[in-house]
Design a protein around this motif. Structure first.
Motif, PDB file in Angstrom:
ATOM      1  N   UNK A   1       0.827  -1.217   0.000  1.00 56.13           N
ATOM      2  CA  UNK A   1       0.000   0.000   0.000  1.00 56.13           C
ATOM      3  C   UNK A   1       0.857   1.261   0.000  1.00 56.13           C
ATOM      4  N   UNK A   2       0.291   2.333  -0.476  1.00 60.42           N
ATOM      5  CA  UNK A   2       0.986   3.611  -0.490  1.00 60.42           C
ATOM      6  C   UNK A   2       0.854   4.322  -1.812  1.00 60.42           C
ATOM      7  N   UNK A   3       1.298   3.695  -2.895  1.00 61.93           N
ATOM      8  CA  UNK A   3       1.261   4.311  -4.219  1.00 61.93           C
ATOM      9  C   UNK A   3       0.761   3.295  -5.230  1.00 61.93           C
TER      10      UNK A   3
ATOM     11  N   UNK B   1       5.174   8.048   1.683  1.00 61.82           N
ATOM     12  CA  UNK B   1       5.357   6.624   1.894  1.00 61.82           C
ATOM     13  C   UNK B   1       5.995   6.382   3.247  1.00 61.82           C
ATOM     14  N   UNK B   2       5.561   5.375   3.963  1.00 60.50           N
ATOM     15  CA  UNK B   2       6.180   5.100   5.273  1.00 60.50           C
ATOM     16  C   UNK B   2       7.625   4.687   5.099  1.00 60.50           C
ATOM     17  N   UNK B   3       8.458   5.134   6.038  1.00 55.95           N
ATOM     18  CA  UNK B   3       9.873   4.792   5.979  1.00 55.95           C
ATOM     19  C   UNK B   3      10.062   3.340   6.373  1.00 55.95           C
ATOM     20  N   UNK B   4      11.119   2.746   5.864  1.00 56.88           N
ATOM     21  CA  UNK B   4      11.457   1.361   6.170  1.00 56.88           C
ATOM     22  C   UNK B   4      12.957   1.203   6.077  1.00 56.88           C
TER      23      UNK B   4
ATOM     24  N   UNK C   1       8.843   9.902   6.855  1.00 55.88           N
ATOM     25  CA  UNK C   1       8.240   9.391   5.630  1.00 55.88           C
ATOM     26  C   UNK C   1       8.938  10.016   4.434  1.00 55.88           C
ATOM     27  N   UNK C   2       8.832   9.344   3.305  1.00 54.78           N
ATOM     28  CA  UNK C   2       9.501   9.816   2.094  1.00 54.78           C
ATOM     29  C   UNK C   2       8.478   9.969   0.984  1.00 54.78           C
TER      30      UNK C   2
END
Length: 723
Positions: A257-259, A414-417, A433-434
């Motif tokens: 999920x995200x984009x 987008x959540x960072x990882x 986040x990026x």
């Protein structure tokens, strides 16, 4: 029950394997022996055609000592210059560095060892460039439609593929190829390598994408299914690879999920469709559009308003904004009303997504100055136009267009990882986040040729800097000009771009007189380039908001109409013609002529000789005229056209009518409309008709050219309709 048979899988594009699936065999120590390849060890990698060719790397490689027969080879000492020359001739000095830094040889400097090294490396680079070019040419061929061909294509696109064998009710065995990505999956049913059905599925949550899948499936099926009387040996994967490659590209760029890139493009389509329906509603209110069918209104919106957005149309998967059409005033025939304009040439903007690195853009928003991909269905408000507050005492201007109410959707975070954290964030221990490193792109179909200043203006609409031209493109020639891009010159005919240029073409035109009789007439067209203008062809560029595309449309229509005039009058519908000086009969020099010039004959003899030449030329012209009358070409027309495109496209058209010469200067405005700047048609018409004919205006001449889209037909319309 059918058993799935795994085939050779491509490397997964979805990142690391989820932890719940456990480690793969390659992650277990000792589970898989090391793979041996020709360049899998350091020694062989040093001499790989793609490896590092630096002499220092070769010197430090363990393979050097092995190849030289000893582990520690000291510096060699050459006392004889002839020995050093021999070693240089063998290329040892250019390929190996074996410790000659401290060697002192008197004649060594004259060998230009350093220049030899650079020359050798340059030759190797040229070989690699040629190899890359060969591989690129081979990669253009996608193969043929078959189970093996589809498998190779899926691997090339980086998607997973599974094969399942089924038994039909009639006992025939069929194969189903399942090609899957992160958000899409396509099932292809084959019967003996012949495609029977294609089904495209979307596993996301966007309803706007789900309702478009059936249309995309039909295009993919058309690309793979055999046509009437077509052999399976000739059915290629080229069209399918183009369309499915678009789908695979969006799948690899999506981070779910995200984009979701499919949802991002579908949101732009929803907003542009809302704008198109608003255009249709306004067109229905115009008196001249009253009672017109919807396909006629859509054509008017396509060419005069904000374009016509389509999703998965004209055998192309994806979103397109159509903005110009050939013969735009000719309504479609009855058999084309259900699917209008499928065969006509249409200018479109193809919308897609691409990584910033592929576009040569910086990977930070602060540096690029453009927002990355955003997902929204509300790029424009539900009301489309802003409410205009009118003063009670001020009259409303009915010709003014309302102001569109564009919106600015929020950026995606987008959540960072562990995988997408930057090195700086990792060191500071921040959890930020990026933004996605993906941009919207627009591809111009067909590409548009623009002068340099208009090329830069198009990028200014998108808020981006135009790319600098590659200097290597202009090493052998100067930058291209507008006419050279339209009508490329042969290598042997290259000329100085600062000089004027003339193009000669022959066009056969069908002419209808006032009684409706048709005949063919030859037009000898000559195009004079008034001033060469450096220009560029635009094929693709990034953008961040559909408003930017709408702002481009007037400029694009201006040069789309100009290209139509040039192609119809001097392009593929014409053929090579001789210059006018070559059309006139000439006599070759005789030995007597050359001797007279050498001996410098007297004036009387020169006059007699000139009179003889004149009589010969007149006789030849008479024979040519009689021949043209016998062949029905006595009414050929010589049409001269002068073109200049700066600061805006202008054309001066000159052609004969009876005993007069028509001279018209016109300008093509933004939006593709014609403005007559200067003419002598009205005066000539009044003189010939003596006030009895229907009066004409400059607007009539401009509208006639807009509808005919052909300078030759326009000249014939003036010749036959106004006299």
């Amino acid at each position: 029950m059918a058993t799935p048979t795994p085939m050779r899988h491509a490397p997964s594009q979805q990142g690391r394997t989820p932890s719940h699936q456990g480690p793969t065999p390659s992650q277990i120590a000792g589970a898989t022996p090391p793979i041996s390849t020709p360049f899998s060890n350091a020694a062989q990698a040093a001499f790989s055609p793609r490896g590092q060719r630096s002499p220092q790397q070769v010197k430090k490689s363990p393979a050097t000592s092995t190849l030289m027969g000893q582990s520690g080879m000291g510096a060699l000492n050459f006392d004889s210059p002839s020995t050093a020359a021999a070693m240089g001739a063998l290329g040892i000095g250019g390929s190996f560095d074996i410790g000659l830094e401290n060697v002192s040889v008197g004649e060594l400097d004259s060998l230009n060892v350093s220049f030899a090294k650079e020359d050798k490396l340059k030759r190797e680079d040229d070989k690699l460039k040629r190899l890359d070019h060969i591989l690129e040419l081979l990669n253009q061929k996608k193969g043929f439609v078959s189970e093996a061909g589809l498998e190779r294509l899926a691997q090339r696109l980086g998607l997973e593929l599974l094969s399942e064998e089924n038994t039909a009710p009639d006992g025939r065995k069929k194969k189903t190829l399942a090609i899957a990505g992160s958000a899409i999956a396509v099932d292809i049913v084959l019967d003996n390598n012949i495609v029977q059905n294609v089904s495209l599925a979307y596993h996301g949550s966007a309803p706007s994408v789900h309702k478009q899948m059936e249309a995309a499936s039909q295009i993919l099926l058309t690309d793979l299914k055999l046509g009437p009387n077509q052999s399976p040996l000739t059915k290629t994967l080229d069209k399918f690879a183009y369309n499915f490659g678009h789908i695979a590209n969006l799948d690899k760029l999506s981070i779910i999920p995200g984009l979701d890139c499919y949802e991002a493009l579908a949101g732009i389509h929803t907003s542009l469709e809302r704008l198109h329906q608003w255009d249709m509603a306004n067109l229905r209110k115009e008196p001249e559009m009253e009672g017109k069918p919807d396909h006629y209104l859509s054509l008017a919106a396509l060419c005069t308003r904000h374009g016509y957005p389509v999703m998965h149309a004209r055998n192309k998967v994806g979103l397109a904004l159509q903005y110009w059409k050939e013969l735009r005033f000719v309504p479609p025939s009855n058999d084309k009303i259900s699917s209008p304009w499928e065969k006509e040439k249409i200018w479109s903007l193809l919308l897609d997504c691409a990584p910033m690195e592929a576009l040569g853009l910086p990977t930070t928003i602060e540096t690029i100055g453009l927002p990355p991909v955003r997902v929204s269905e509300d790029w424009i408000s539900k009301d489309v136009a802003k409410e205009v507050h009118q003063d009670p005492g001020q009259a409303l201007n009915p010709t003014s267009f309302p102001i569109l109410d564009w919106q600015e959707p929020e950026n995606i975070s987008l959540p960072s990882s562990d995988e997408n954290k930057s090195a700086t964030i990792g060191v500071l221990g921040l959890d930020l986040s990026i933004s996605p490193q993906v941009m919207f792109t627009v591809t111009f179909d067909p590409p548009v040729i623009l002068p340099q200043n208009d090329y830069a203006r198009l990028y200014a609409y998108a808020g981006a800097e135009p790319p600098s031209p590659d200097p290597s493109e202009f090493e052998q020639r100067s930058p291209p000009t507008f006419d050279d891009l339209f009508f490329p010159m042969l290598a042997q005919n290259k000329q100085d771009p600062s000089e004027s240029r003339t193009v000669h073409r022959l066009r056969d035109v069908r002419v209808f007189d006032q009684q409706g009789k048709s005949s063919m007439r030859s037009h000898h067209n000559t195009l004079f380039i008034y001033k060469p203008i450096y220009s560029r062809t635009i094929t693709q560029m990034p953008f961040s908001h559909p408003r930017q595309l709408i702002d481009m449309l007037p400029l694009l229509r201006q040069f789309a109409f100009l290209s139509t005039l040039m192609n119809n009058s001097f392009g593929s519908k014409t053929k090579e013609d001789l210059p006018k000086s070559s059309k006139a009969p000439t006599t070759s020099k005789t030995v007597k002529d050359e001797l007279a010039a050498f001996m410098d004959f007297s004036d009387d003899e020169a006059k007699e000789d000139e009179q003889a030449k004149r009589e010969t030329t007149q006789e030849a012209e008479k024979e040519t005229k009689e021949s043209r009358e016998e062949n029905g070409t006595a009414n050929d027309v010589d049409m001269d056209v002068i073109l200049w495109v700066h600061p805006s496209p202008h054309l001066q058209v000159v052609f004969p009518v009876k005993d007069s010469t028509i001279d018209i200067t016109l300008r093509i405005l933004e939006g593709g409309t014609v403005e007559i700047v200067n003419e002598n048609v009205i005066e000539q018409h009044e003189k010939e008709s003596k006030g009895k004919g229907k009066p004409i205006s400059r607007e009539d001449l401009g509208k006639a050219l807009e509808r005919l889209e052909d300078l030759c037909k326009w000249a014939e319309w003036i010749r036959t309709r106004l006299w």
